[in-house]
Design an enzyme around this catalytic site. Structure first.
Site, PDB file in Angstrom:
ATOM      1  N   ARG A  43      36.530  28.678 -79.940  1.00 58.36           N
ATOM      2  CA  ARG A  43      36.041  27.583 -80.788  1.00 58.36           C
ATOM      3  C   ARG A  43      35.477  26.412 -79.996  1.00 58.36           C
ATOM      4  O   ARG A  43      34.382  25.920 -80.297  1.00 58.36           O
ATOM      5  CB  ARG A  43      37.179  27.038 -81.668  1.00 58.36           C
ATOM      6  CG  ARG A  43      37.451  27.819 -82.906  1.00 58.36           C
ATOM      7  CD  ARG A  43      38.926  27.814 -83.213  1.00 58.36           C
ATOM      8  NE  ARG A  43      39.605  28.595 -82.198  1.00 58.36           N
ATOM      9  CZ  ARG A  43      39.733  29.921 -82.255  1.00 58.36           C
ATOM     10  NH1 ARG A  43      39.329  30.573 -83.303  1.00 58.36           N
ATOM     11  NH2 ARG A  43      40.316  30.607 -81.275  1.00 58.36           N
ATOM     12  N   THR A  44      36.220  25.928 -79.033  1.00 54.04           N
ATOM     13  CA  THR A  44      35.823  24.664 -78.396  1.00 54.04           C
ATOM     14  C   THR A  44      34.498  24.850 -77.650  1.00 54.04           C
ATOM     15  O   THR A  44      33.563  24.072 -77.824  1.00 54.04           O
ATOM     16  CB  THR A  44      36.933  24.172 -77.445  1.00 54.04           C
ATOM     17  OG1 THR A  44      38.169  24.207 -78.155  1.00 54.04           O
ATOM     18  CG2 THR A  44      36.667  22.748 -76.994  1.00 54.04           C
TER      19      THR A  44
ATOM     20  N   LYS B 181      36.425  30.207 -54.987  1.00 57.28           N
ATOM     21  CA  LYS B 181      36.370  30.160 -53.509  1.00 57.28           C
ATOM     22  C   LYS B 181      37.137  28.959 -52.966  1.00 57.28           C
ATOM     23  O   LYS B 181      37.162  28.723 -51.765  1.00 57.28           O
ATOM     24  CB  LYS B 181      34.918  30.065 -53.047  1.00 57.28           C
ATOM     25  CG  LYS B 181      34.020  31.176 -53.529  1.00 57.28           C
ATOM     26  CD  LYS B 181      32.573  30.897 -53.094  1.00 57.28           C
ATOM     27  CE  LYS B 181      31.584  31.622 -53.975  1.00 57.28           C
ATOM     28  NZ  LYS B 181      30.237  31.042 -53.869  1.00 57.28           N
TER      29      LYS B 181
ATOM     30  N   ARG C 146      37.125  22.301 -69.660  1.00 51.95           N
ATOM     31  CA  ARG C 146      38.503  22.721 -69.992  1.00 51.95           C
ATOM     32  C   ARG C 146      39.151  23.233 -68.717  1.00 51.95           C
ATOM     33  O   ARG C 146      38.516  23.970 -67.950  1.00 51.95           O
ATOM     34  CB  ARG C 146      38.508  23.821 -71.059  1.00 51.95           C
ATOM     35  CG  ARG C 146      39.903  24.432 -71.245  1.00 51.95           C
ATOM     36  CD  ARG C 146      39.998  25.378 -72.401  1.00 51.95           C
ATOM     37  NE  ARG C 146      40.007  24.652 -73.664  1.00 51.95           N
ATOM     38  CZ  ARG C 146      40.207  25.224 -74.850  1.00 51.95           C
ATOM     39  NH1 ARG C 146      40.417  26.532 -74.918  1.00 51.95           N
ATOM     40  NH2 ARG C 146      40.201  24.520 -75.964  1.00 51.95           N
TER      41      ARG C 146
ATOM     42  N   HIS D 221      43.757  17.254 -75.823  1.00 53.39           N
ATOM     43  CA  HIS D 221      42.603  18.006 -76.353  1.00 53.39           C
ATOM     44  C   HIS D 221      41.992  17.068 -77.412  1.00 53.39           C
ATOM     45  O   HIS D 221      42.067  17.318 -78.609  1.00 53.39           O
ATOM     46  CB  HIS D 221      43.099  19.320 -76.966  1.00 53.39           C
ATOM     47  CG  HIS D 221      42.041  20.321 -77.303  1.00 53.39           C
ATOM     48  ND1 HIS D 221      40.683  20.073 -77.184  1.00 53.39           N
ATOM     49  CD2 HIS D 221      42.150  21.593 -77.779  1.00 53.39           C
ATOM     50  CE1 HIS D 221      40.023  21.151 -77.565  1.00 53.39           C
ATOM     51  NE2 HIS D 221      40.884  22.080 -77.933  1.00 53.39           N
TER      52      HIS D 221
END
Ligand code: CP
Length: 305
Positions: free
Chosen positions: A53-54, A83, A104, A132
């Site tokens: 969703r986000t 890396k 995120r 959030h």
């Protein structure tokens, strides 16, 4: 230019302006007349944790507003973080390519570190169990749209409250509105940290902690269920011990008010029986749709448009 890092950074006035802007965005999308306010802008979405969703609602929001999108999903594996590149270096690079960056990350506080070096607005799309904020906005928008008010509501949060960044992002907004009572419903293992509860008491928040999902169900206007967040547990054994303790079942619908709504940030796994989805009080798919309108408003807010 404004970063969106935490729900706690906003004033009530800013929150209300963003909700009003989201309503305009919703009308624009539904009438096919969304203004291309982000024409010539590039939105970067970099997700170090999974998302449906986000990420996709941010990308859709950007496209609806006329922006172009660059995107890194599964960035822990597919970006140079694999890396060993630091979030600070990644952020500097993204700021040289895009006009706004959506991140995120599984580690709480990552966005604060990124913000120290960012030269473009940053949006927190979830940092561990911490925050959030864009979910908090879409949840608030959903409650207002579904219940017609943000005051004098009995709101139950059920499930994994220990790890719920959505609760931590919605609660600061709801505290702007009078007469709300909160019920925190969880097994002991998944209760809110005592430090968090202490803060609520010090701030005069009206709440109760409960161990039974059924106890206050008939009084609730909003039941906000949360997923038991497997990815935050140290091992499978501790997750399995609690994962099925709180399930909202079809039979629970009988005791829930007709005017109540059931919310969930999604994804839902086993917290809500699938038969509940067909009940009109199940608001979670409408809630996810609202994410599009709210994120359109938030992209404009962060870019100062
Ligand atoms: N609610 C939410 O953040 O969903 P995703 O993990 O699918 O983005």
């Amino acid at each position: 230019m404004k970063n969106i890092i935490s729900a706690n950074q906003f004033t009530k006035d800013e929150v209300e302006k963003i909700l009003s802007r989201a309503e305009i965005m919703e009308q624009g999308v539904k009438s096919g007349k969304a203004e291309k306010l982000l024409k010539d802008k590039i939105v970067a979405c970099i997700f170090f944790e999974p998302s449906t969703r986000t990420r996709l609602s941010f990308e859709t929001a950007a496209l609806k507003l006329g922006a172009q999108v660059i995107s890194a999903e599964n960035a822990m594996e597919n970006s140079s973080a694999h890396k060993g590149e630091t979030i600070e270096d990644t952020t500097k690079i993204l700021c040289s390519y895009a006009d706004i960056i959506v991140i995120r990350h599984p580690k709480a506080g990552t966005l604060d570190a990124a913000a120290k070096v960012a030269t473009k607005p940053l949006i927190n799309a979830g940092d561990g169990a911490n925050q959030h904020p864009t979910q908090g906005f879409l949840d608030l928008y959903t409650i207002k749209k579904e219940q017609g008010r943000l005051t004098n509501l009995n709101i139950g949060f059920g499930g994994d409250l220990l790890n719920s960044r959505t609760l931590r992002s919605l609660l600061p907004f709801l505290r702007f509105y009078e007469g709300n009572k909160f019920y925190f419903i969880s097994p002991k293992e998944l209760e809110l940290p005592r430090e968090f509860i202490k803060g609520l008491k010090e701030n005069g928040v009206n709440f109760e902690e409960l161990r039974s999902l059924e106890e206050k169900l008939p009084e609730l206007d909003v039941l906000y269920m949360t997923r038991v967040q497997k990815e935050r547990f140290p091992d499978e054994v501790s997750y399995n011990k609690v994962k099925d303790l709180f399930i909202f079942k079809k039979e629970h619908l009988k005791t829930l008010k007709q005017s109540a709504i059931i919310m969930h940030p999604l994804p839902k796994i086993n917290e809500i029986e699938v038969e509940v989805d067909a009940d009109p009080r199940a608001a979670y798919f409408r809630q996810a749709e609202n994410g599009l309108y709210v994120r359109m408003a938030l992209l404009c807010y962060a870019l100062g448009l």
